[in-house]
Scaffold this active site. Structure first.
Site, mmCIF file in Angstrom:
data_model
loop_
_atom_site.group_PDB
_atom_site.id
_atom_site.type_symbol
_atom_site.label_atom_id
_atom_site.label_comp_id
_atom_site.label_asym_id
_atom_site.label_seq_id
_atom_site.Cartn_x
_atom_site.Cartn_y
_atom_site.Cartn_z
ATOM 1 N N LYS B 78 -31.586 13.318 -100.662
ATOM 2 C CA LYS B 78 -30.688 12.350 -100.265
ATOM 3 C C LYS B 78 -31.270 10.994 -100.111
ATOM 4 C CE LYS B 78 -27.293 11.306 -96.372
ATOM 5 N NZ LYS B 78 -26.759 11.809 -95.053
ATOM 6 N N SER B 153 -21.980 12.270 -94.630
ATOM 7 C CA SER B 153 -22.251 11.468 -95.658
ATOM 8 C C SER B 153 -23.252 12.066 -96.893
ATOM 9 C CB SER B 153 -23.159 10.587 -94.742
ATOM 10 O OG SER B 153 -24.277 10.958 -94.116
ATOM 11 N N SER B 177 -23.075 15.185 -91.199
ATOM 12 C CA SER B 177 -23.278 14.786 -92.438
ATOM 13 C C SER B 177 -23.966 15.735 -93.492
ATOM 14 C CB SER B 177 -24.150 13.554 -92.384
ATOM 15 O OG SER B 177 -23.306 12.444 -92.081
#
Lengths: 96, 470
Positions: B78, B153, B177
């Site tokens: 990420k 996210s 997330s």
């Protein structure tokens, strides 16, 4: 109820500009969110002794420091403006 | 044989050791798939070039026979986790050109095992959102239906794994997330116990809530990745030693607590049916169901949307256009700050900074922040109490399957996405989302997940119950 003035004031505190064109939308969305989280104000919490958190030592002994300047160049490369190894910023205090 | 990029970690580990596959072939398969599919899916913000030195050294370690499991496995990271020398933008214009000056602890640990990094994945800006629609670089599309969001996210990491553009990925979880995108893309997503995994080198969002976690195709894979990244770290004083919360036995047959009352409203009928079928399967295999009451859960989301923005506004105060990141210039120093922050932050980020500024401001801090913090403590005690009668607590990860782009355009409806997942961040307890089946929407089959929470440091119970779901 949040007003557009409130939002402007918060924005100033947070060093952010909310454009006039966005202000109405921001304020009404802000209101909806505050209305939702506002349920906390009415929430009755069970009485009783406050539970003390269990504390433990998270401090560490100072180790050997890294050699001076080891990271200077890497960090300075990210500066928007530099003068040697120094970061250039606007003058804050003037003599005027 | 399964195509190399479609393998799980465990399958790839076996194939690499059986000489059926080389590290180079595995890398090339993932990299080719990523390059072919990314223009449509936008899972990656950057796909890295092959690091020949790393690939060769991984191959050699495997040849020598003493390689750790993850050696030579390409995983996606990420974009809020620092890899030295690579850009880490947190999908924000503010950090679009920021190059990490050091490795996050999790990256250091992975590098030590010889893991390969295939790219940095898309996300909601600074991890704020549940759809990746808040990325400054365009949304990621769900590979099950490209008209739908992948969740967020960590949506980019989820799609990179689900569409086989890597073998596994790391995400971060502040309110769901990792787990919500895992549910929306048919993956396993783990949010470890707060403090189990170091946050050093993770771009901070809500410091008392953030944890890095794996997104994988199987429970086994999540376990492997978790064991590699976890551990106490001198660079993060909130990391915890093993056994801090005592050692709980993980019995063969688990008691599964279900908070039925919380599921009475708001969960889609077919999601609830799938949930019930999954629970029935668990009882068939010897696990038992227990009713639990968690009344404070109804207020958890409100508490979260006070505590999280408060921490966000504090953490993002450091981004001012002075030392790194976007630097817009005006006539005065104050204008430099304001221009940089206004230009650099997207709408949702600015909204949460304002909200955080509000709940911490004098006159409101007692009514909002302190009350939320007290509610958080009560919630934690409720969970601890519930765990006296059960080993894990189950509910659906989300009330519905993945939604369409633009469907949740008002912020509050987006926030409600986190309604089930935030409790684990508020209590600090570990939680996992495991695929529990498919539901149909407009002719497309969409995955949904079942969510389990366990007491602090009881990740093993999560892996055990997760395996039982299949």
């Amino acid at each position: 109820m949040a007003t557009t003035e409130d939002v402007k004031k918060l924005a100033a505190l947070a060093r952010i500009r909310v454009e006039d064109s966005e202000l109405e939308k921001f304020t009404s969305e802000f209101d909806a969110i505050l209305d939702y989280v506002g349920q906390l104000e009415k929430l009755e919490l069970p009485k009783g002794e406050k539970v003390k958190p269990t504390l433990r030592n998270v401090m560490r002994v100072d180790g050997e420091p890294h050699a001076a300047g080891k990271y200077t160049e890497k960090l300075a490369e990210q500066f928007p403006a530099r003068d040697g190894d120094a970061l250039v910023v606007k003058q804050i205090i003037t003599h005027d | 044989m399964t195509k190399a990029n479609e393998m799980t970690i465990v399958e790839a580990v076996r194939a690499l050791r059986a000489r059926e596959l080389t590290v180079r072939e595995l890398w090339d398969a993932c990299s080719a798939a990523a390059r072919a599919k990314n223009p449509e899916l936008n899972a990656y913000l950057e796909i890295f070039d092959a690091d020949d030195t790393a690939i060769n050294s991984a191959q050699k370690r495997i040849g020598d026979g003493d390689a750790p499991l993850l050696c030579g496995i390409p995983i996606a990271i990420k974009d809020n986790i620092l890899i030295e020398g690579k850009i880490a933008s947190a999908a924000s214009k503010m950090l679009a050109n920021y190059r990490a000056t050091y490795d996050a602890t999790v990256i250091k640990k992975l590098k030590n095992t010889g893991t390969l990094f295939i790219g940095r994945t898309n996300m909601d800006e600074f991890a704020m959102g549940s759809s990746t629609e808040h990325s400054a670089f365009g949304p990621t599309k769900n590979s099950h239906d490209i008209s739908r969001v992948p969740g967020g996210s960590s949506g980019g990491s989820a799609v990179a794994v689900a569409a086989h553009l890597c073998i596994a990925a790391l995400g971060s979880d502040t309110g769901g997330s990792v787990r919500q995108p895992a549910a929306y893309t048919g993956l396993v997503g783990l949010k470890p116990t707060y403090g189990a995994v170091s946050r050093s080198g993770l771009i901070a969002m809500g410091s008392s809530l953030d944890q890095i976690g794996p997104l994988t195709k199987t429970i086994e894979d999540a376990h492997v990745l978790y064991e590699t990244i976890r551990g106490i770290d001198i660079l993060d004083s909130t990391t915890i030693p093993d056994g801090l919360y005592g050692v709980l036995a993980s019995p063969k047959h688990l008691r599964v607590g279900v908070p039925w009352r919380l599921l009475e409203n708001g969960v889609d009928a077919d999601v609830l049916t799938t949930f019930n079928t999954t629970l029935a399967h668990l009882t068939d295999t010897g696990h038992t169901l227990v009713d639990v009451e968690l009344p404070m859960s109804s207020h958890a989301l409100a508490a979260y949307y006070v505590i999280m923005p408060a921490e966000v506004s504090t953490n993002l105060a450091r981004l001012d256009g002075m030392r790194y990141g976007l630097a817009e210039r005006g006539d005065t120093l104050l204008e430099d700050y304001i221009k940089s922050r206004t230009e650099g932050f997207g709408e949702e980020t600015r909204r949460r900074i304002l909200l955080g500024t509000f709940v911490l401001s004098s006159g409101y801090i007692d009514a909002y922040y302190k009350k939320a913090d007290a509610a958080r403590a009560v919630l934690r005690r409720e969970y601890e109490k519930a765990f006296e009668s059960c080993d894990v607590i189950a509910f659906p990860t989300t009330p519905s399957p993945a939604f369409k782009f633009g469907q949740k355009s008002d912020p509050l409806s987006m926030y409600l996405e986190d309604i089930f997942t935030v409790t684990a961040n508020l209590t600090g307890m570990p939680a996992i989302s495991v695929p529990m089946g498919m539901v149909e929407r407009e002719g497309k089959n969409l995955p949904v997940g079942i969510h389990f929470t366990a007491p602090h440091q009881s990740e093993n119970s999560l892996f055990a119950i997760g395996e039982a779901v299949y």
